[in-house]
Design a protein around this motif. Structure first.
Motif, PDB file in Angstrom:
ATOM      1  N   ALA A   1       0.839  -1.194   0.000  1.00 49.20           N
ATOM      2  CA  ALA A   1       0.000   0.000   0.000  1.00 49.20           C
ATOM      3  C   ALA A   1       0.877   1.247   0.000  1.00 49.20           C
ATOM      4  O   ALA A   1       1.845   1.337   0.759  1.00 49.20           O
ATOM      5  CB  ALA A   1      -0.918   0.003   1.224  1.00 49.20           C
ATOM      6  N   ILE A   2       0.527   2.205  -0.849  1.00 49.98           N
ATOM      7  CA  ILE A   2       1.189   3.507  -0.889  1.00 49.98           C
ATOM      8  C   ILE A   2       0.143   4.550  -0.519  1.00 49.98           C
ATOM      9  O   ILE A   2      -0.913   4.631  -1.152  1.00 49.98           O
ATOM     10  CB  ILE A   2       1.769   3.792  -2.280  1.00 49.98           C
ATOM     11  CG1 ILE A   2       2.812   2.729  -2.639  1.00 49.98           C
ATOM     12  CG2 ILE A   2       2.382   5.195  -2.349  1.00 49.98           C
ATOM     13  CD1 ILE A   2       3.337   2.824  -4.058  1.00 49.98           C
ATOM     14  N   ALA A   3       0.425   5.340   0.510  1.00 48.43           N
ATOM     15  CA  ALA A   3      -0.594   6.234   1.043  1.00 48.43           C
ATOM     16  C   ALA A   3       0.052   7.473   1.662  1.00 48.43           C
ATOM     17  O   ALA A   3       1.263   7.698   1.517  1.00 48.43           O
ATOM     18  CB  ALA A   3      -1.449   5.488   2.068  1.00 48.43           C
ATOM     19  N   GLY A   4      -0.762   8.286   2.346  1.00 47.95           N
ATOM     20  CA  GLY A   4      -0.275   9.536   2.928  1.00 47.95           C
ATOM     21  C   GLY A   4      -0.704   9.715   4.374  1.00 47.95           C
ATOM     22  O   GLY A   4      -1.759   9.226   4.786  1.00 47.95           O
ATOM     23  N   VAL A   5       0.133  10.422   5.140  1.00 44.06           N
ATOM     24  CA  VAL A   5      -0.168  10.767   6.537  1.00 44.06           C
ATOM     25  C   VAL A   5      -0.091  12.287   6.718  1.00 44.06           C
ATOM     26  O   VAL A   5       0.441  12.792   7.704  1.00 44.06           O
ATOM     27  CB  VAL A   5       0.765  10.043   7.529  1.00 44.06           C
ATOM     28  CG1 VAL A   5       0.452   8.556   7.579  1.00 44.06           C
ATOM     29  CG2 VAL A   5       2.238  10.256   7.162  1.00 44.06           C
ATOM     30  N   ASN A   6      -0.615  13.027   5.748  1.00 42.31           N
ATOM     31  CA  ASN A   6      -0.476  14.478   5.755  1.00 42.31           C
ATOM     32  C   ASN A   6      -1.136  15.149   6.948  1.00 42.31           C
ATOM     33  O   ASN A   6      -0.722  16.238   7.365  1.00 42.31           O
ATOM     34  CB  ASN A   6      -1.035  15.071   4.461  1.00 42.31           C
ATOM     35  CG  ASN A   6      -0.100  14.862   3.288  1.00 42.31           C
ATOM     36  OD1 ASN A   6       0.605  13.865   3.218  1.00 42.31           O
ATOM     37  ND2 ASN A   6      -0.087  15.809   2.355  1.00 42.31           N
ATOM     38  N   ALA A   7      -2.154  14.530   7.527  1.00 39.43           N
ATOM     39  CA  ALA A   7      -2.826  15.127   8.680  1.00 39.43           C
ATOM     40  C   ALA A   7      -1.889  15.264   9.876  1.00 39.43           C
ATOM     41  O   ALA A   7      -2.132  16.088  10.764  1.00 39.43           O
ATOM     42  CB  ALA A   7      -4.051  14.299   9.062  1.00 39.43           C
ATOM     43  N   LYS A   8      -0.809  14.468   9.909  1.00 37.65           N
ATOM     44  CA  LYS A   8       0.148  14.550  11.009  1.00 37.65           C
ATOM     45  C   LYS A   8       1.165  15.669  10.811  1.00 37.65           C
ATOM     46  O   LYS A   8       1.923  15.980  11.735  1.00 37.65           O
ATOM     47  CB  LYS A   8       0.881  13.209  11.156  1.00 37.65           C
ATOM     48  CG  LYS A   8      -0.022  12.075  11.601  1.00 37.65           C
ATOM     49  CD  LYS A   8       0.762  10.803  11.822  1.00 37.65           C
ATOM     50  CE  LYS A   8      -0.149   9.687  12.341  1.00 37.65           C
ATOM     51  NZ  LYS A   8       0.583   8.428  12.580  1.00 37.65           N
ATOM     52  N   HIS A   9       1.203  16.270   9.626  1.00 34.26           N
ATOM     53  CA  HIS A   9       2.216  17.272   9.314  1.00 34.26           C
ATOM     54  C   HIS A   9       1.631  18.602   8.840  1.00 34.26           C
ATOM     55  O   HIS A   9       2.369  19.591   8.760  1.00 34.26           O
ATOM     56  CB  HIS A   9       3.161  16.740   8.237  1.00 34.26           C
ATOM     57  CG  HIS A   9       3.901  15.502   8.630  1.00 34.26           C
ATOM     58  ND1 HIS A   9       5.075  15.522   9.350  1.00 34.26           N
ATOM     59  CD2 HIS A   9       3.621  14.183   8.418  1.00 34.26           C
ATOM     60  CE1 HIS A   9       5.498  14.288   9.553  1.00 34.26           C
ATOM     61  NE2 HIS A   9       4.626  13.451   8.992  1.00 34.26           N
ATOM     62  N   CYS A  10       0.355  18.635   8.477  1.00 39.44           N
ATOM     63  CA  CYS A  10      -0.246  19.829   7.882  1.00 39.44           C
ATOM     64  C   CYS A  10      -1.432  20.302   8.711  1.00 39.44           C
ATOM     65  O   CYS A  10      -2.177  19.482   9.259  1.00 39.44           O
ATOM     66  CB  CYS A  10      -0.728  19.542   6.454  1.00 39.44           C
ATOM     67  SG  CYS A  10       0.461  18.654   5.423  1.00 39.44           S
ATOM     68  N   GLN A  11      -1.616  21.608   8.781  1.00 41.26           N
ATOM     69  CA  GLN A  11      -2.773  22.180   9.449  1.00 41.26           C
ATOM     70  C   GLN A  11      -4.007  22.040   8.556  1.00 41.26           C
ATOM     71  O   GLN A  11      -3.910  22.183   7.334  1.00 41.26           O
ATOM     72  CB  GLN A  11      -2.525  23.649   9.768  1.00 41.26           C
ATOM     73  CG  GLN A  11      -1.430  23.890  10.796  1.00 41.26           C
ATOM     74  CD  GLN A  11      -1.769  23.289  12.144  1.00 41.26           C
ATOM     75  OE1 GLN A  11      -2.914  23.340  12.598  1.00 41.26           O
ATOM     76  NE2 GLN A  11      -0.763  22.696  12.788  1.00 41.26           N
ATOM     77  N   PRO A  12      -5.187  21.779   9.157  1.00 44.68           N
ATOM     78  CA  PRO A  12      -6.400  21.657   8.341  1.00 44.68           C
ATOM     79  C   PRO A  12      -6.695  22.885   7.487  1.00 44.68           C
ATOM     80  O   PRO A  12      -7.343  22.764   6.441  1.00 44.68           O
ATOM     81  CB  PRO A  12      -7.501  21.432   9.389  1.00 44.68           C
ATOM     82  CG  PRO A  12      -6.782  20.831  10.556  1.00 44.68           C
ATOM     83  CD  PRO A  12      -5.429  21.479  10.571  1.00 44.68           C
TER      84      PRO A  12
END
Length: 222
Positions: free
Chosen positions: A185-196
């Motif tokens: 699986a290739i995916a993203g965890v952007n919520a841990k690094h970016c403000q909403p």
């Protein structure tokens, strides 16, 4: 002075050299891209490798496809916003997986209501994550969410999870594998690094470039 990460993002965006589905292979590797559909694990990438091959490919995934803040543990991953690779390994090998954010990546969508094809540009701020499971499962109706850190389908067995913890927009990991079939699986965890409030980073389709490399191993794989 522009920070190095922002400069790399800017240069990549200006280059605009990639389109979704771009592939390269070296050695005896075979790679095919065929979009899937339906309420199952979709494997747009089908790759066959021996113990001395390299493949590179580029596409896009959802920004929060491995970590949806609104979703309860352990089903934090979005099944259909994740890119799934059906990997067939013909020999024992040490597999190295590298995934990086890729700016400047074009892709197209089809609007059935207007009968038009739209050219879009994926965002280039992916903070990547990747899971690997033994086996493939293209038939079980697994639903919208999956567990990126453990088992969620009886047909595949969880092996390893890696995510971008340092905020480098890049991950790399190695795993020793016997011949057989694997789901990656290739995916993203952007919520841990970016403000909403930063929608360019927090949401949307984010471009990636992946590289798989196999090396022969003298070690017997159990």
């Amino acid at each position: 002075m522009i920070k190095s990460k922002k400069l790399a993002h800017l240069l990549g965006t200006l280059a605009l050299i990639l389109t979704a589905g771009s592939v390269q292979s070296h050695g005896s590797a075979e790679i095919n891209y065929v979009p899937g559909s339906g309420p199952v694990i979709r494997y747009p990438w089908k790759i066959t490798m021996s113990s001395h091959d390299t493949v590179e490919f580029a596409r896009h995934v959802g920004a929060k496809s491995a970590d949806e803040p609104a979703q309860a543990e352990p089903l934090k991953g979005w099944t259909h916003f994740t890119d799934w690779v059906a990997l067939t390994l013909t020999e024992p090998a040490m597999l190295t997986v590298e995934i990086s954010a890729q700016p400047g990546l074009h892709y197209t969508t089809f609007n059935s209501e207007t009968n038009t094809i739209n050219d879009l540009l994926a965002r280039g701020w992916l903070y990547p994550a990747s899971s690997i499971y033994e086996g493939i499962d293209p038939i079980t109706e697994v639903g919208h969410m999956y567990n990126p850190k453990g088992n969620f389908s009886a047909a595949i067995n969880f092996l390893k999870y890696t995510e971008d913890i340092a905020g480098e927009q890049h991950i790399s990991y190695k795993v020793l594998l016997k011949p057989g079939e694997y789901s990656i699986a290739i995916a993203g965890v952007n919520a841990k690094h970016c403000q909403p409030t930063n929608t360019e980073c927090y949401d949307g389709r984010q471009g990636y470039r992946a590289k798989f490399t196999t090396q022969a191993t003298p070690i017997r794989v159990p």
